[in-house]
Design a protein around this motif. Structure first.
Motif, PDB file in Angstrom:
ATOM      1  N   ASN A 193       0.823  -1.213   0.000  1.00 47.19           N
ATOM      2  CA  ASN A 193       0.000   0.000   0.000  1.00 47.19           C
ATOM      3  C   ASN A 193       0.856   1.261   0.000  1.00 47.19           C
ATOM      4  O   ASN A 193       0.499   2.265  -0.625  1.00 47.19           O
ATOM      5  CB  ASN A 193      -0.956   0.008   1.192  1.00 47.19           C
ATOM      6  CG  ASN A 193      -2.327  -0.527   0.831  1.00 47.19           C
ATOM      7  OD1 ASN A 193      -2.510  -1.092  -0.249  1.00 47.19           O
ATOM      8  ND2 ASN A 193      -3.290  -0.377   1.713  1.00 47.19           N
ATOM      9  N   LEU A 194       1.992   1.253   0.694  1.00 44.96           N
ATOM     10  CA  LEU A 194       2.884   2.409   0.661  1.00 44.96           C
ATOM     11  C   LEU A 194       3.448   2.583  -0.746  1.00 44.96           C
ATOM     12  O   LEU A 194       3.523   3.697  -1.273  1.00 44.96           O
ATOM     13  CB  LEU A 194       4.010   2.244   1.669  1.00 44.96           C
ATOM     14  CG  LEU A 194       5.057   3.370   1.707  1.00 44.96           C
ATOM     15  CD1 LEU A 194       4.393   4.708   2.020  1.00 44.96           C
ATOM     16  CD2 LEU A 194       6.147   3.053   2.723  1.00 44.96           C
ATOM     17  N   GLU A 195       3.847   1.472  -1.370  1.00 39.88           N
ATOM     18  CA  GLU A 195       4.362   1.541  -2.731  1.00 39.88           C
ATOM     19  C   GLU A 195       3.286   2.024  -3.702  1.00 39.88           C
ATOM     20  O   GLU A 195       3.544   2.849  -4.584  1.00 39.88           O
ATOM     21  CB  GLU A 195       4.891   0.175  -3.150  1.00 39.88           C
ATOM     22  CG  GLU A 195       6.098  -0.270  -2.340  1.00 39.88           C
ATOM     23  CD  GLU A 195       6.460  -1.718  -2.586  1.00 39.88           C
ATOM     24  OE1 GLU A 195       5.790  -2.359  -3.429  1.00 39.88           O
ATOM     25  OE2 GLU A 195       7.394  -2.215  -1.943  1.00 39.88           O
ATOM     26  N   ALA A 196       2.064   1.501  -3.544  1.00 33.64           N
ATOM     27  CA  ALA A 196       0.974   1.916  -4.424  1.00 33.64           C
ATOM     28  C   ALA A 196       0.646   3.390  -4.238  1.00 33.64           C
ATOM     29  O   ALA A 196       0.314   4.090  -5.201  1.00 33.64           O
ATOM     30  CB  ALA A 196      -0.270   1.060  -4.167  1.00 33.64           C
ATOM     31  N   LEU A 197       0.731   3.871  -3.002  1.00 34.07           N
ATOM     32  CA  LEU A 197       0.502   5.297  -2.760  1.00 34.07           C
ATOM     33  C   LEU A 197       1.546   6.124  -3.504  1.00 34.07           C
ATOM     34  O   LEU A 197       1.210   7.101  -4.170  1.00 34.07           O
ATOM     35  CB  LEU A 197       0.579   5.604  -1.268  1.00 34.07           C
ATOM     36  CG  LEU A 197       0.460   7.106  -0.979  1.00 34.07           C
ATOM     37  CD1 LEU A 197      -0.981   7.487  -0.741  1.00 34.07           C
ATOM     38  CD2 LEU A 197       1.333   7.534   0.182  1.00 34.07           C
ATOM     39  N   ALA A 198       2.819   5.729  -3.389  1.00 31.68           N
ATOM     40  CA  ALA A 198       3.884   6.470  -4.057  1.00 31.68           C
ATOM     41  C   ALA A 198       3.668   6.498  -5.566  1.00 31.68           C
ATOM     42  O   ALA A 198       3.807   7.544  -6.210  1.00 31.68           O
ATOM     43  CB  ALA A 198       5.241   5.854  -3.715  1.00 31.68           C
ATOM     44  N   VAL A 199       3.303   5.350  -6.135  1.00 36.55           N
ATOM     45  CA  VAL A 199       3.058   5.273  -7.584  1.00 36.55           C
ATOM     46  C   VAL A 199       1.826   6.082  -7.965  1.00 36.55           C
ATOM     47  O   VAL A 199       1.827   6.840  -8.939  1.00 36.55           O
ATOM     48  CB  VAL A 199       2.905   3.812  -8.031  1.00 36.55           C
ATOM     49  CG1 VAL A 199       2.543   3.747  -9.523  1.00 36.55           C
ATOM     50  CG2 VAL A 199       4.184   3.029  -7.782  1.00 36.55           C
ATOM     51  N   GLY A 200       0.744   5.921  -7.192  1.00 34.97           N
ATOM     52  CA  GLY A 200      -0.511   6.586  -7.534  1.00 34.97           C
ATOM     53  C   GLY A 200      -0.405   8.097  -7.501  1.00 34.97           C
ATOM     54  O   GLY A 200      -0.906   8.781  -8.397  1.00 34.97           O
ATOM     55  N   TRP A 223      -3.715  -2.441  -4.774  1.00 35.45           N
ATOM     56  CA  TRP A 223      -4.161  -1.650  -3.619  1.00 35.45           C
ATOM     57  C   TRP A 223      -5.060  -2.473  -2.716  1.00 35.45           C
ATOM     58  O   TRP A 223      -5.992  -3.131  -3.170  1.00 35.45           O
ATOM     59  CB  TRP A 223      -4.904  -0.422  -4.110  1.00 35.45           C
ATOM     60  CG  TRP A 223      -5.455   0.478  -3.044  1.00 35.45           C
ATOM     61  CD1 TRP A 223      -6.756   0.626  -2.672  1.00 35.45           C
ATOM     62  CD2 TRP A 223      -4.712   1.377  -2.227  1.00 35.45           C
ATOM     63  NE1 TRP A 223      -6.871   1.558  -1.684  1.00 35.45           N
ATOM     64  CE2 TRP A 223      -5.626   2.040  -1.378  1.00 35.45           C
ATOM     65  CE3 TRP A 223      -3.345   1.685  -2.121  1.00 35.45           C
ATOM     66  CZ2 TRP A 223      -5.238   2.985  -0.450  1.00 35.45           C
ATOM     67  CZ3 TRP A 223      -2.961   2.637  -1.189  1.00 35.45           C
ATOM     68  CH2 TRP A 223      -3.892   3.265  -0.373  1.00 35.45           C
ATOM     69  N   THR A 224      -4.774  -2.448  -1.411  1.00 36.69           N
ATOM     70  CA  THR A 224      -5.650  -3.072  -0.422  1.00 36.69           C
ATOM     71  C   THR A 224      -6.528  -1.996   0.189  1.00 36.69           C
ATOM     72  O   THR A 224      -6.022  -1.104   0.881  1.00 36.69           O
ATOM     73  CB  THR A 224      -4.829  -3.748   0.689  1.00 36.69           C
ATOM     74  OG1 THR A 224      -3.989  -4.735   0.108  1.00 36.69           O
ATOM     75  CG2 THR A 224      -5.751  -4.419   1.701  1.00 36.69           C
ATOM     76  N   PRO A 225      -7.844  -2.014  -0.057  1.00 36.39           N
ATOM     77  CA  PRO A 225      -8.697  -0.937   0.457  1.00 36.39           C
ATOM     78  C   PRO A 225      -8.691  -0.874   1.971  1.00 36.39           C
ATOM     79  O   PRO A 225      -8.501  -1.881   2.656  1.00 36.39           O
ATOM     80  CB  PRO A 225     -10.093  -1.327  -0.067  1.00 36.39           C
ATOM     81  CG  PRO A 225      -9.822  -2.233  -1.223  1.00 36.39           C
ATOM     82  CD  PRO A 225      -8.582  -2.987  -0.868  1.00 36.39           C
ATOM     83  N   VAL A 226      -8.883   0.330   2.503  1.00 37.66           N
ATOM     84  CA  VAL A 226      -9.034   0.520   3.931  1.00 37.66           C
ATOM     85  C   VAL A 226     -10.518   0.549   4.244  1.00 37.66           C
ATOM     86  O   VAL A 226     -11.360   0.704   3.364  1.00 37.66           O
ATOM     87  CB  VAL A 226      -8.360   1.818   4.402  1.00 37.66           C
ATOM     88  CG1 VAL A 226      -6.862   1.750   4.167  1.00 37.66           C
ATOM     89  CG2 VAL A 226      -8.956   3.024   3.710  1.00 37.66           C
TER      90      VAL A 226
END
Length: 464
Positions: free
Chosen positions: A111-118, A281-284
């Motif tokens: 999720n941290l990696e996906a945030l950075a990419v997104g 992405w893993t949803p919250v």
């Protein structure tokens, strides 16, 4: 609400937030579709400079592609009791903002990696339209069910606007996330957003802004003069974040270079990057505050896999953090029993089936079954990046060994299980495997790090 119940053809439902230029509401259009509607603050509406800037915001937003952003649906003026009000309408999806999520726990892993990419992908789309966001910060990143969305171009100005006036814009950014050049009141370019990206990723991964907290003057001084504090940030992201936080704008990467380096390939289209983020992405989960009376609690939303939507503002909600589980075996030489974990948006059972050694080579096999009710795609969750469908991130840690062992790569191919890019729905089961080399011959049990599924301790090593 102390506002009109209707603005133009839109019915106001709730107030979501307020910024430097105006107020954001949850609203409905004439067809009953929920949208986010932003109105200019009434006390500023009469100021011609603000009116010009609102017009620029509308123009800028219309030029930005919808990838990881909030596409504009409508804009106009409404005549009300307090005079003429300008408004902007964007698509809306419910979800917590990054600030409220990190207040509960920093992001980790995929999720941290996906945030950075997104966020980098959103900036690529924004900059390709000739726009500078100017106020990228945690409260302007919404965590939707399909990934992060950069929102609120409240202080955005067109990058190609000649003779842009900086007097107001200088004060519109957020000190902890603004670039040194913006803090000094200089002309801001897309490189300023890259600096903000570095600060935002640091906050997301550590829970702390890289230049600390305090008064405006104190924080601005650190932004201009001090090195960022990146202690605790994921080492895979740290080198790129350090480049983004360079004091010299010319030495920072572009948004497209951020995307390319994060995904390990060149010229990744923003559409492809957005798709990769949504797949990993893993949803919250949004929960009502425990102290709220039942009548005041909003209906929680559950993670679902939907098409890419965007949003206009975060609602200040909290995160039910999914934490890795750690479980030792019943005793030395005994694999851990099957465990049930809440991970990847559903409930999964995990069983270590075998860990068999031949010399210094060892083969791990484990089974994952979805016993929850939600789809939990596994593709990209265990690989080195969001396009990696293998389990190359799974590792084993022998006792007394500082560096973990990762699956063997032979001729550029991981000697490990490749996960199909497909749903992983209720009742589905996969048996995964990976081969490792370099295990000390004296090791009788090891710890196994299954990434988003957590760590299993003291798993027995069996001789072939």
């Amino acid at each position: 609400m102390n506002v009109q119940q209707r603005v133009g053809p839109y019915t106001l439902i709730d107030k979501l937030g307020e910024g430097g230029m105006g107020v954001v509401h949850l609203a409905e259009d004439p067809a009953g579709r929920r949208v986010a509607l932003k109105t200019m603050r009434p006390d500023l509406a009469g100021r011609e400079e603000f009116r010009r800037r609102f017009g620029k915001e509308t123009e800028a937003a219309r030029r930005v592609a919808r990838f990881c952003t909030a596409p504009v649906l409508d804009a106009g003026y409404h005549h009300g009791p307090d005079g003429e009000i300008a408004y902007l309408v964007t698509e809306f999806v419910e979800g917590p903002d990054l600030s409220s999520v990190v207040a509960r726990a920093p992001l980790t892993g995929s999720n941290l990696e996906a945030l950075a990419v997104g966020v980098a992908t959103a900036l690529a789309a924004i900059h390709q339209a000739g726009v500078v966001h100017r106020d990228l910060k945690p409260s302007n990143v919404l965590l939707s069910p399909v990934g992060p969305r950069v929102i609120d171009f409240g202080v955005a100005q067109l990058a190609d606007t000649p003779g842009a006036v900086a007097t107001i814009a200088t004060m519109m950014g957020t000190p902890a996330y603004m670039s040194p050049e913006q803090a000094r009141g200089e002309q801001v370019s897309p490189a300023g957003d890259i600096f903000s990206w570095g600060a935002l990723v640091t906050f997301a991964g550590t829970g702390r802004a890289p230049f600390g907290t305090g008064g405006v003057a104190e924080v601005v001084y650190r932004v201009i003069n001090h090195a960022p504090v990146l202690d605790g940030l994921d080492e895979r992201l740290r080198p790129l974040v350090e480049r983004a936080l360079d004091k010299d704008p010319a030495r920072r990467p572009t948004a497209q270079q951020l995307v390319d380096q994060l995904l390990g390939r060149t010229g990744v289209p923003v559409a492809a990057a957005t798709k990769a983020v949504s797949e990993t992405w893993t949803p919250v989960v949004r929960l009502a505050p425990p102290s709220a009376p039942p009548a005041a609690r909003r209906k929680p939303w559950l993670p679902v896999v939907v098409g890419v939507l965007a949003a206009a503002v975060g609602a200040g909600v909290t995160l039910a953090a999914v934490r890795p589980w750690e479980r030792s075996g019943a005793g030395p030489g005994t694999p851990a029993a099957a465990r049930t974990v809440d991970a990847l948006g559903s409930r999964l059972t995990v069983q270590i089936d075998s860990l068999v050694r031949q010399g210094t080579k060892v083969r791990l096999q484990w089974t994952v079954k979805n016993v929850g009710t939600e789809n939990a795609p596994l593709f990209g969750k265990f690989g080195g990046d969001v396009f990696d469908g293998t389990v190359s991130r799974v590792s084993i840690v022998p006792p007394g060994v500082g560096n973990p062992l990762y699956p063997v790569v032979k001729d550029g191919v991981c000697q490990c299980f490749r996960i199909a890019n497909a749903p992983f729905a209720e009742g589905e089961q996969l048996q995964l495997w990976a081969v490792f080399e370099g295990l000390p011959e004296t090791a009788e049990q090891v710890d196994i790090d299954l990434g988003p599924l957590g760590t299993v301790q003291d798993v027995a090593v069996t001789e072939a």
